[in-house]
Design a protein around this motif. Structure first.
Motif, PDB file in Angstrom:
ATOM      1  N   VAL A 212      -2.647 -20.035  -1.258  1.00 49.23           N
ATOM      2  CA  VAL A 212      -1.755 -19.106  -1.967  1.00 49.23           C
ATOM      3  C   VAL A 212      -0.575 -18.728  -1.080  1.00 49.23           C
ATOM      4  CG1 VAL A 212      -1.599 -16.874  -3.150  1.00 49.23           C
ATOM      5  CG2 VAL A 212      -3.741 -18.185  -3.228  1.00 49.23           C
ATOM      6  N   LEU A 213       0.600 -18.740  -1.674  1.00 52.06           N
ATOM      7  CA  LEU A 213       1.822 -18.299  -0.992  1.00 52.06           C
ATOM      8  C   LEU A 213       2.346 -17.051  -1.702  1.00 52.06           C
ATOM      9  CD1 LEU A 213       3.946 -18.965   1.220  1.00 52.06           C
ATOM     10  CD2 LEU A 213       5.233 -20.169  -0.568  1.00 52.06           C
ATOM     11  N   VAL A 214       2.498 -15.975  -0.936  1.00 48.92           N
ATOM     12  CA  VAL A 214       3.010 -14.720  -1.473  1.00 48.92           C
ATOM     13  C   VAL A 214       4.390 -14.461  -0.862  1.00 48.92           C
ATOM     14  CG1 VAL A 214       2.645 -12.238  -1.728  1.00 48.92           C
ATOM     15  CG2 VAL A 214       0.679 -13.800  -1.754  1.00 48.92           C
ATOM     16  N   THR A 215       5.379 -14.280  -1.703  1.00 46.98           N
ATOM     17  CA  THR A 215       6.740 -14.022  -1.248  1.00 46.98           C
ATOM     18  C   THR A 215       7.155 -12.612  -1.649  1.00 46.98           C
ATOM     19  OG1 THR A 215       7.333 -16.352  -1.480  1.00 46.98           O
ATOM     20  CG2 THR A 215       9.149 -14.770  -1.360  1.00 46.98           C
ATOM     21  N   VAL A 216       7.636 -11.843  -0.669  1.00 44.64           N
ATOM     22  CA  VAL A 216       8.120 -10.483  -0.916  1.00 44.64           C
ATOM     23  C   VAL A 216       9.641 -10.491  -0.814  1.00 44.64           C
ATOM     24  CG1 VAL A 216       8.045  -8.070  -0.174  1.00 44.64           C
ATOM     25  CG2 VAL A 216       6.019  -9.537   0.108  1.00 44.64           C
ATOM     26  N   ARG A 217      10.296  -9.910  -1.790  1.00 46.14           N
ATOM     27  CA  ARG A 217      11.747  -9.807  -1.769  1.00 46.14           C
ATOM     28  C   ARG A 217      12.156  -8.335  -1.768  1.00 46.14           C
ATOM     29  NH1 ARG A 217      13.427 -14.796  -2.099  1.00 46.14           N
ATOM     30  NH2 ARG A 217      12.231 -16.335  -3.305  1.00 46.14           N
ATOM     31  N   GLY A 218      12.975  -7.985  -0.789  1.00 47.16           N
ATOM     32  CA  GLY A 218      13.513  -6.629  -0.703  1.00 47.16           C
ATOM     33  C   GLY A 218      15.034  -6.659  -0.763  1.00 47.16           C
ATOM     34  N   ARG A 219      15.671  -5.850   0.084  1.00 48.36           N
ATOM     35  CA  ARG A 219      17.139  -5.847   0.145  1.00 48.36           C
ATOM     36  C   ARG A 219      17.562  -5.607   1.584  1.00 48.36           C
ATOM     37  NH1 ARG A 219      18.060  -2.553  -3.713  1.00 48.36           N
ATOM     38  NH2 ARG A 219      18.224  -0.629  -2.505  1.00 48.36           N
ATOM     39  N   ALA A 220      18.464  -6.454   2.079  1.00 47.17           N
ATOM     40  CA  ALA A 220      18.925  -6.331   3.457  1.00 47.17           C
ATOM     41  C   ALA A 220      19.892  -5.164   3.602  1.00 47.17           C
ATOM     42  CB  ALA A 220      19.600  -7.624   3.897  1.00 47.17           C
ATOM     43  N   ALA A 221      19.901  -4.561   4.799  1.00 44.50           N
ATOM     44  CA  ALA A 221      20.845  -3.480   5.119  1.00 44.50           C
ATOM     45  C   ALA A 221      20.928  -3.354   6.635  1.00 44.50           C
ATOM     46  CB  ALA A 221      20.404  -2.159   4.494  1.00 44.50           C
ATOM     47  N   HIS A 222      21.968  -2.709   7.102  1.00 47.80           N
ATOM     48  CA  HIS A 222      22.119  -2.449   8.533  1.00 47.80           C
ATOM     49  C   HIS A 222      21.079  -1.410   8.932  1.00 47.80           C
ATOM     50  CE1 HIS A 222      23.745  -1.375  12.405  1.00 47.80           C
ATOM     51  NE2 HIS A 222      24.708  -2.296  12.299  1.00 47.80           N
ATOM     52  N   PRO A 271      14.592  -6.220   6.788  1.00 47.72           N
ATOM     53  CA  PRO A 271      14.206  -7.541   6.287  1.00 47.72           C
ATOM     54  C   PRO A 271      14.316  -7.649   4.767  1.00 47.72           C
ATOM     55  CG  PRO A 271      12.587  -6.745   7.853  1.00 47.72           C
ATOM     56  CD  PRO A 271      13.493  -5.601   7.552  1.00 47.72           C
ATOM     57  N   GLU A 272      14.985  -8.705   4.338  1.00 46.35           N
ATOM     58  CA  GLU A 272      15.165  -8.926   2.902  1.00 46.35           C
ATOM     59  C   GLU A 272      13.995  -9.679   2.291  1.00 46.35           C
ATOM     60  OE1 GLU A 272      18.684 -10.512  -0.089  1.00 46.35           O
ATOM     61  OE2 GLU A 272      18.586 -11.282   1.966  1.00 46.35           O
ATOM     62  N   THR A 273      13.344 -10.547   3.079  1.00 42.71           N
ATOM     63  CA  THR A 273      12.240 -11.347   2.565  1.00 42.71           C
ATOM     64  C   THR A 273      11.085 -11.369   3.561  1.00 42.71           C
ATOM     65  OG1 THR A 273      13.088 -13.404   3.502  1.00 42.71           O
ATOM     66  CG2 THR A 273      13.779 -12.858   1.244  1.00 42.71           C
ATOM     67  N   ALA A 274       9.933 -11.671   3.028  1.00 43.87           N
ATOM     68  CA  ALA A 274       8.737 -11.900   3.844  1.00 43.87           C
ATOM     69  C   ALA A 274       7.843 -12.869   3.095  1.00 43.87           C
ATOM     70  CB  ALA A 274       8.004 -10.595   4.126  1.00 43.87           C
ATOM     71  N   GLN A 275       7.036 -13.622   3.840  1.00 38.65           N
ATOM     72  CA  GLN A 275       6.090 -14.540   3.222  1.00 38.65           C
ATOM     73  C   GLN A 275       4.723 -14.427   3.882  1.00 38.65           C
ATOM     74  OE1 GLN A 275       7.546 -18.609   3.145  1.00 38.65           O
ATOM     75  NE2 GLN A 275       8.159 -18.363   1.010  1.00 38.65           N
ATOM     76  N   LEU A 276       3.704 -14.495   3.054  1.00 40.16           N
ATOM     77  CA  LEU A 276       2.327 -14.546   3.518  1.00 40.16           C
ATOM     78  C   LEU A 276       1.710 -15.825   2.971  1.00 40.16           C
ATOM     79  CD1 LEU A 276       3.065 -11.424   2.655  1.00 40.16           C
ATOM     80  CD2 LEU A 276       0.676 -11.021   3.190  1.00 40.16           C
ATOM     81  N   HIS A 277       1.124 -16.617   3.852  1.00 43.68           N
ATOM     82  CA  HIS A 277       0.402 -17.817   3.426  1.00 43.68           C
ATOM     83  C   HIS A 277      -1.074 -17.551   3.664  1.00 43.68           C
ATOM     84  CE1 HIS A 277       0.432 -22.518   3.351  1.00 43.68           C
ATOM     85  NE2 HIS A 277      -0.396 -21.997   2.466  1.00 43.68           N
ATOM     86  N   LEU A 278      -1.843 -17.540   2.605  1.00 47.78           N
ATOM     87  CA  LEU A 278      -3.246 -17.159   2.733  1.00 47.78           C
ATOM     88  C   LEU A 278      -4.158 -18.142   2.038  1.00 47.78           C
ATOM     89  CD1 LEU A 278      -4.287 -14.741   0.045  1.00 47.78           C
ATOM     90  CD2 LEU A 278      -1.867 -14.721   0.577  1.00 47.78           C
ATOM     91  N   GLU A 279      -5.414 -18.062   2.400  1.00 51.17           N
ATOM     92  CA  GLU A 279      -6.451 -18.928   1.855  1.00 51.17           C
ATOM     93  C   GLU A 279      -7.611 -18.073   1.369  1.00 51.17           C
ATOM     94  OE1 GLU A 279      -7.993 -22.852   3.813  1.00 51.17           O
ATOM     95  OE2 GLU A 279      -9.351 -21.220   4.380  1.00 51.17           O
ATOM     96  N   VAL A 280      -8.089 -18.389   0.173  1.00 52.97           N
ATOM     97  CA  VAL A 280      -9.235 -17.702  -0.411  1.00 52.97           C
ATOM     98  C   VAL A 280     -10.362 -18.720  -0.570  1.00 52.97           C
ATOM     99  CG1 VAL A 280     -10.071 -16.294  -2.336  1.00 52.97           C
ATOM    100  CG2 VAL A 280      -7.648 -16.215  -1.698  1.00 52.97           C
ATOM    101  N   ARG A 281     -11.541 -18.364  -0.106  1.00 44.94           N
ATOM    102  CA  ARG A 281     -12.705 -19.246  -0.265  1.00 44.94           C
ATOM    103  C   ARG A 281     -13.853 -18.474  -0.902  1.00 44.94           C
ATOM    104  NH1 ARG A 281     -12.761 -24.235   3.144  1.00 44.94           N
ATOM    105  NH2 ARG A 281     -10.731 -24.309   4.194  1.00 44.94           N
ATOM    106  N   SER A 282     -14.590 -19.158  -1.783  1.00 41.76           N
ATOM    107  CA  SER A 282     -15.696 -18.496  -2.469  1.00 41.76           C
ATOM    108  C   SER A 282     -16.761 -19.511  -2.844  1.00 41.76           C
ATOM    109  CB  SER A 282     -15.198 -17.796  -3.737  1.00 41.76           C
ATOM    110  OG  SER A 282     -16.277 -17.237  -4.463  1.00 41.76           O
ATOM    111  N   VAL A 283     -18.020 -19.072  -2.849  1.00 41.15           N
ATOM    112  CA  VAL A 283     -19.121 -19.952  -3.226  1.00 41.15           C
ATOM    113  C   VAL A 283     -19.173 -20.175  -4.726  1.00 41.15           C
ATOM    114  CG1 VAL A 283     -20.527 -19.360  -1.228  1.00 41.15           C
ATOM    115  CG2 VAL A 283     -20.743 -18.012  -3.316  1.00 41.15           C
ATOM    116  N   GLY A 284     -18.587 -19.263  -5.507  1.00 42.40           N
ATOM    117  CA  GLY A 284     -18.647 -19.371  -6.948  1.00 42.40           C
ATOM    118  C   GLY A 284     -17.267 -19.384  -7.581  1.00 42.40           C
TER     119      GLY A 284
END
Length: 408
Positions: A212-222, A271-284
């Protein structure tokens, strides 16, 4: 390459089942051929990212299958996202019975070109080493060995014996998955030739995996002049990490791992953007779907005002669950008893092509190669003393299925 007696030789094929002793004796007689094949396989660089090397190994296996009397098809695979892959090799042998049995293993390894020369195949004290010797060189060699055992015994009680070798398992089977599904259509049983666990256990269950790839979008500023005009994507990402990791162990066998987190460009910019790359595992499968839905739900409720969260499921591999393997496991236990083999059925967190195959509704069992370990590392090994007995187990299981063993 030496020729092994098949149904096309002078003596006609016969359908009565061989005894466990006959199967083991034949496997033992053919053990040197198994070792020679394994040395040839390991000696070819066949990393997933080396399509030409995988193609060379595919050519080698196709020729081996032809010499053993199989009808052989080599199927090119399409490029995916600008990336090339090797072909799929399929061998088919008709029998006198009705059961359609598919054996499958993968040609690719995780190792780059040059590894076969840097770390060549060796045997010392009954232990073989070399890149891919266990994962999955021995599985490829085991498929060939088991079919030769049956041919040497002139057994043809199956309806069709199919052997499939794929080029991309180590990267999630992006191009072979659909082809494998077509090959498995109408199959009565599927036998995955990943190797047995280090303690000799077969594999009866594997976790499902979602990338799973999660992308966060915000707004850049000084960050100094007007930080209040920004929407900090890094802050939202930090909260997401904690919330998503909290899903781990919320039910038995469920794990979530945020493996990569990145955000921003400079310390003086909100920061205007961020990304999280995650993995989910399950037996069912039910729990896997519920976890993915929980991630989607969290994305709809950002902690930071003004942030937007997008979730992309890059890949979802269903679990190999016990109800898909139990019947074949019971049959394998019966065959193992006849060979005086003691093993259990392990559950593991790693996925294989057996996950996808079982999801098609085909009775599936995994871990039917010889005993080995150290996969993906420099110390990968295979216990060659287990090869004849595990070849006999595989061949005996084919016979048991063909003779009407209850598997559905």
């Amino acid at each position: 390459m030496g020729r092994v007696s098949t149904a096309t030789d002078a003596q006609p094929a016969i359908a009565f089942p061989p005894t466990p002793a006959e199967v083991f004796s034949a496997a033992n007689d053919l053990d040197q051929r198994f070792r020679d094949d394994l040395a040839a396989i390991v000696g070819i660089d066949s990393g997933s990212d080396e399509p030409d090397g995988v193609a060379r190994l595919a050519d080698w296996t196709a020729e081996a299958l032809r010499e053993d009397g199989f009808d052989v098809e080599t199927i090119p695979t399409p490029d995916r996202a600008g990336r090339r892959y090797g072909p799929v090799v399929v061998g088919r042998r008709r029998g006198s019975g009705s059961a359609r049995i598919v054996l499958f293993a993968h040609l690719d390894t995780v190792f780059p070109a040059g590894t076969a020369a840097d770390r060549p195949f060796r045997i010392e004290g009954g232990i073989a080493t070399g890149p891919g010797v266990c994962d999955d060189g021995a599985g490829v060699a085991a498929a060939l060995a088991a079919s030769r055992v049956l041919a040497s015994l002139r057994y043809s009680g199956f309806g069709e014996l199919v052997i499939a070798f794929t080029p991309d398992e180590e990267v999630g089977s992006p191009v072979s998955r659909e082809l494998l599904a077509e090959i498995l259509e109408g199959a009565d049983a599927a036998l995955c030739l990943e190797c047995a666990r280090e303690n000799g256990d077969l594999v009866g269950a594997r976790k499902g995996v979602a990338d799973v790839l999660v992308t966060v979008r915000g707004r850049a500023a000084h960050s100094g002049v007007e930080p209040e005009r920004g929407v900090n994507a890094a802050v939202e990402a930090a909260r997401l990490v904690l919330d998503l990791q909290a899903l781990s162990d919320s039910v038995d066998g469920l794990t979530v791992n945020v493996g990569r987190l990145e955000s921003g460009t400079r310390a003086n910019i909100v920061p205007e953007t961020a990304q999280l790359h995650l993995e989910v595992r399950s037996v069912g499968l039910t729990e896997l779907i519920a976890a993915l839905e929980a991630i989607d739900e969290r994305s709809r409720h950002p902690f930071v005002d003004g942030a937007f969260i997008a979730v992309e499921r890059l890949d979802v591999c269903p679990p190999l669950e016990r109800d898909a393997t139990d019947a074949l496991a019971a049959l394998a236990r019966k065959v193992g008893d006849g060979l005086a083999l003691d093993f259990e059925f392990a559950a593991t967190g790693g996925a294989s092509d057996a996950n996808f195959v079982a999801a098609l509704g085909v009775p599936t069992l995994d871990g039917l190669g010889p005993v080995g370990g150290g996969d993906h590392g420099p110390d990968e090994w295979l216990d060659l003393t287990t090869a004849p007995e595990r070849t006999a187990l595989l061949a005996g299981l084919i016979v048991a299925i063909a003779e009407g063993g209850p598997i559905r």
